[in-house]
Enzyme design. Structure first.
Site, PDB file in Angstrom:
ATOM      1  N   GLY A 200      28.840 -51.901 -27.661  1.00 50.61           N
ATOM      2  CA  GLY A 200      27.907 -52.924 -28.121  1.00 50.61           C
ATOM      3  C   GLY A 200      28.181 -53.303 -29.561  1.00 50.61           C
TER       4      GLY A 200
ATOM      5  N   GLY B 298      26.309 -53.878 -33.209  1.00 52.90           N
ATOM      6  CA  GLY B 298      25.070 -53.637 -33.945  1.00 52.90           C
ATOM      7  C   GLY B 298      25.115 -54.290 -35.302  1.00 52.90           C
ATOM      8  N   GLY B 299      24.142 -53.898 -36.132  1.00 48.11           N
ATOM      9  CA  GLY B 299      24.020 -54.499 -37.447  1.00 48.11           C
ATOM     10  C   GLY B 299      25.224 -54.249 -38.343  1.00 48.11           C
ATOM     11  N   MET B 300      25.964 -53.161 -38.109  1.00 42.01           N
ATOM     12  CA  MET B 300      27.050 -52.813 -39.017  1.00 42.01           C
ATOM     13  C   MET B 300      28.428 -53.119 -38.462  1.00 42.01           C
ATOM     14  SD  MET B 300      25.450 -49.216 -40.093  1.00 42.01           S
ATOM     15  CE  MET B 300      26.859 -48.702 -41.024  1.00 42.01           C
TER      16      MET B 300
ATOM     17  N   VAL C  95      30.625 -50.991 -31.752  1.00 41.32           N
ATOM     18  CA  VAL C  95      30.663 -49.576 -31.363  1.00 41.32           C
ATOM     19  C   VAL C  95      31.441 -49.467 -30.055  1.00 41.32           C
ATOM     20  CG1 VAL C  95      29.306 -47.516 -30.837  1.00 41.32           C
ATOM     21  CG2 VAL C  95      28.401 -49.211 -32.417  1.00 41.32           C
TER      22      VAL C  95
ATOM     23  N   LYS D  84      32.381 -46.155 -34.286  1.00 46.68           N
ATOM     24  CA  LYS D  84      31.672 -47.297 -34.882  1.00 46.68           C
ATOM     25  C   LYS D  84      32.545 -47.886 -35.978  1.00 46.68           C
ATOM     26  CE  LYS D  84      26.984 -48.126 -35.778  1.00 46.68           C
ATOM     27  NZ  LYS D  84      25.676 -47.678 -36.134  1.00 46.68           N
TER      28      LYS D  84
ATOM     29  N   ASP E   4      14.940 -46.124 -39.732  1.00 46.01           N
ATOM     30  CA  ASP E   4      15.139 -47.214 -38.768  1.00 46.01           C
ATOM     31  C   ASP E   4      14.885 -46.708 -37.350  1.00 46.01           C
ATOM     32  OD1 ASP E   4      15.726 -49.759 -37.903  1.00 46.01           O
ATOM     33  OD2 ASP E   4      17.904 -49.514 -37.991  1.00 46.01           O
TER      34      ASP E   4
HETATM   35  P1  ADP Z   1      22.152 -51.252 -34.015  1.00 49.02           P
HETATM   36  O1  ADP Z   1      22.774 -51.452 -35.363  1.00 49.02           O
HETATM   37  O2  ADP Z   1      21.584 -52.487 -33.415  1.00 49.02           O
HETATM   38  O3  ADP Z   1      21.215 -50.086 -34.012  1.00 49.02           O
HETATM   39  P2  ADP Z   1      24.456 -49.823 -33.195  1.00 49.02           P
HETATM   40  O4  ADP Z   1      25.548 -50.418 -34.007  1.00 49.02           O
HETATM   41  O5  ADP Z   1      23.933 -48.513 -33.658  1.00 49.02           O
HETATM   42  O6  ADP Z   1      23.310 -50.864 -33.020  1.00 49.02           O
HETATM   43  O7  ADP Z   1      24.925 -49.650 -31.684  1.00 49.02           O
HETATM   44  C1  ADP Z   1      25.408 -50.722 -30.887  1.00 49.02           C
HETATM   45  C2  ADP Z   1      25.449 -50.247 -29.452  1.00 49.02           C
HETATM   46  O8  ADP Z   1      26.252 -49.089 -29.314  1.00 49.02           O
HETATM   47  C3  ADP Z   1      24.080 -49.915 -28.902  1.00 49.02           C
HETATM   48  O9  ADP Z   1      23.991 -50.385 -27.587  1.00 49.02           O
HETATM   49  C4  ADP Z   1      24.061 -48.414 -28.889  1.00 49.02           C
HETATM   50  O10 ADP Z   1      23.288 -47.963 -27.815  1.00 49.02           O
HETATM   51  C5  ADP Z   1      25.521 -48.054 -28.692  1.00 49.02           C
HETATM   52  N1  ADP Z   1      25.831 -46.801 -29.392  1.00 49.02           N
HETATM   53  C6  ADP Z   1      25.819 -46.596 -30.723  1.00 49.02           C
HETATM   54  N2  ADP Z   1      26.129 -45.325 -31.036  1.00 49.02           N
HETATM   55  C7  ADP Z   1      26.342 -44.698 -29.849  1.00 49.02           C
HETATM   56  C8  ADP Z   1      26.678 -43.336 -29.484  1.00 49.02           C
HETATM   57  N3  ADP Z   1      26.874 -42.386 -30.413  1.00 49.02           N
HETATM   58  N4  ADP Z   1      26.806 -43.044 -28.176  1.00 49.02           N
HETATM   59  C9  ADP Z   1      26.615 -43.997 -27.238  1.00 49.02           C
HETATM   60  N5  ADP Z   1      26.292 -45.275 -27.500  1.00 49.02           N
HETATM   61  C10 ADP Z   1      26.144 -45.631 -28.795  1.00 49.02           C
END
Ligand code: ADP
Length: 402
Positions: free
Chosen positions: A18, A20-22, A25, A40, A134
């Site tokens: 997915g 995310g904000g940064m 991932v 990430k 958060d």
């Molecule tokens: P946000 O910044 O919106 O919180 P993230 O960047 O943390 O989003 O994550 C983006 C996506 O990756 C989300 O769907 C999250 O569920 C998935 N994700 C993030 N870290 C992990 C992880 N350690 N294991 C499994 N899925 C992850």
């Protein structure tokens, strides 16, 4: 964007999880150890600034020491061709947001089980002086057995200092922010997490957040967070107990001083309730006692989770969060039971048996006078034991009532 099969140092990219904000991932594997990881990629727009990278590295070092079964572990921070990657434990399952979206309100007992795992993890992090900042349903992943993993510990702080994120979203969705995080973001303490978790709990129980979000204006939502009272979640889903609603409202108190002081207090209240004769607002609040971080006490080593009775557990050992807020509504009577047994049953019983057996011996020897005296003493001991037992029992019963 990384292609499937691409290598980031020793880690192989498998698929995009997915954005995310940064940044993005990915799911990947650690080729050396053969385990699944999450990778990430930090957006280059965030990492251009070297002071940001330094602070990020420091935050990552702290986070890497946060080892708890309900917190996603950070394994490494690596750089490849100018892009930074966080290598994390892969958490399989669905986010709490996905679960609520697909099933609607989560039944109370299940919601409390999920909440308790999050509270345990937050209590542990707070004892280590780490605030999440958060907490929201998208940062909580549940596996098929409802085991919780919390994502993104500590990251919001440094990204939040940058204001907007790489994708232009605000860091920390305003809906889950505490009023003080909106008003004075630099002055928040661990109680901001308790509020954000309260909003998340509200959503678990009722299937919706406690604000009117039919607006595009962040300002309107912020205004609601700061000024509008929280509605009763039973307006949206009626099957929630009074006790749980009382706990929820106290997590969501707009005044941090009237909120629960620690996550352990929330767990106590979920177990024993908030006694109605105790108005939390009248009670002087113990300020949160920040401890020396556990890894400083344990120089150089990692910070292991110490089980449910340990430093990170529910009834934590070395950490003293101040006086427990709520007296349990009942007690086990163990002290009274032991006292009655020792002083009444045991001593009185032994004396009765001694005299009764003397009486038996005298009877067998045909010594009727002595037998009568011993039997009389045995009777006295039985009577005395009975009355002492009764009186102690009544006193114990009355003291428990008061
Ligand atoms: P946000 O910044 O919106 O919180 P993230 O960047 O943390 O989003 O994550 C983006 C996506 O990756 C989300 O769907 C999250 O569920 C998935 N994700 C993030 N870290 C992990 C992880 N350690 N294991 C499994 N899925 C992850």
């Amino acid at each position: 964007m990384l292609a499937e099969g691409a290598m980031v140092q020793g880690y192989k990219v498998l698929s995009l999880l997915g954005k995310g904000g940064m940044g993005e991932v990915y799911k990947g594997t650690d080729e050396q150890l053969g385990r699944e990881v999450a990778i990430k990629a930090l957006s280059p727009s965030l990492t251009q600034d070297s002071s940001f990278v330094n602070r990020f590295r420091k935050e990552a070092q702290v986070q890497a020491k946060l080892i708890h079964p309900n917190i996603v572990s950070l394994f490494a921070l690596v750089e490849e061709f100018g892009t930074y990657y966080m290598i994390m434990e892969y958490a399989g399952g669905r986010t709490l947001r996905e679960i609520i979206r697909s099933t609607g309100p989560i039944p109370e007992q299940r919601a409390i089980q999920i909440l308790t795992q999050i509270l345990n993890a937050l209590q542990f992090a707070h004892e280590c002086s780490i605030i999440h900042r958060d907490i929201k349903p998208t940062n909580i992943i549940l596996d098929t057995n409802d085991r919780v993993k919390i994502l993104d510990f500590g990251i919001a702080k440094i990204v939040g200092e940058k204001g907007m994120t790489a994708t232009g979203q605000n860091v920390g969705t305003v809906i889950y922010m505490s009023p003080e995080q909106i008003k004075t973001p630099r002055e928040v303490d661990h109680r901001t997490d308790i509020y954000s978790l309260g909003v998340t709990f509200f959503e678990m129980l009722s299937g919706r957040v406690p604000y009117n979000i039919n607006t595009d204006s962040d300002f309107a939502i912020m205004n609601e967070v700061v000024n509008q009272p929280i509605p009763d979640p039973r307006q949206y889903y009626p099957h929630i107990s009074d006790q749980t609603v009382a706990v929820l409202f106290r997590m969501l108190d707009k005044n941090p001083a009237a909120r629960f002081g620690t996550c352990s207090e929330v767990m106590d209240a979920l177990r024993y309730g908030i006694p109605s004769h105790q108005d939390p607002r009248q009670r002087p609040k113990q300020p949160y006692q920040q401890q020396q971080p556990a890894w400083e006490q344990n120089q150089g080593g990692q910070l292991p989770y110490q089980g449910p009775q340990g430093a990170g557990g529910y009834q934590s050992g070395p950490y003293q969060p101040g006086p427990s807020i709520d007296r349990p509504p009942f007690k086990s009577f163990m002290t009274e039971a032991i006292l009655v047994t020792i002083f009444c049953c045991l001593i009185g019983g032994i004396m009765s048996i001694v005299y009764a057996s003397q009486a038996n011996s005298h009877l067998a020897a045909g010594n009727m006078d002595q037998a009568r005296i011993s039997a009389g003493k045995a009777k006295q001991w039985v009577t005395v034991s009975f009355w002492i037992g009764l009186v102690v029992g009544i006193i114990a019963f009355l003291s428990n009532l008061s």
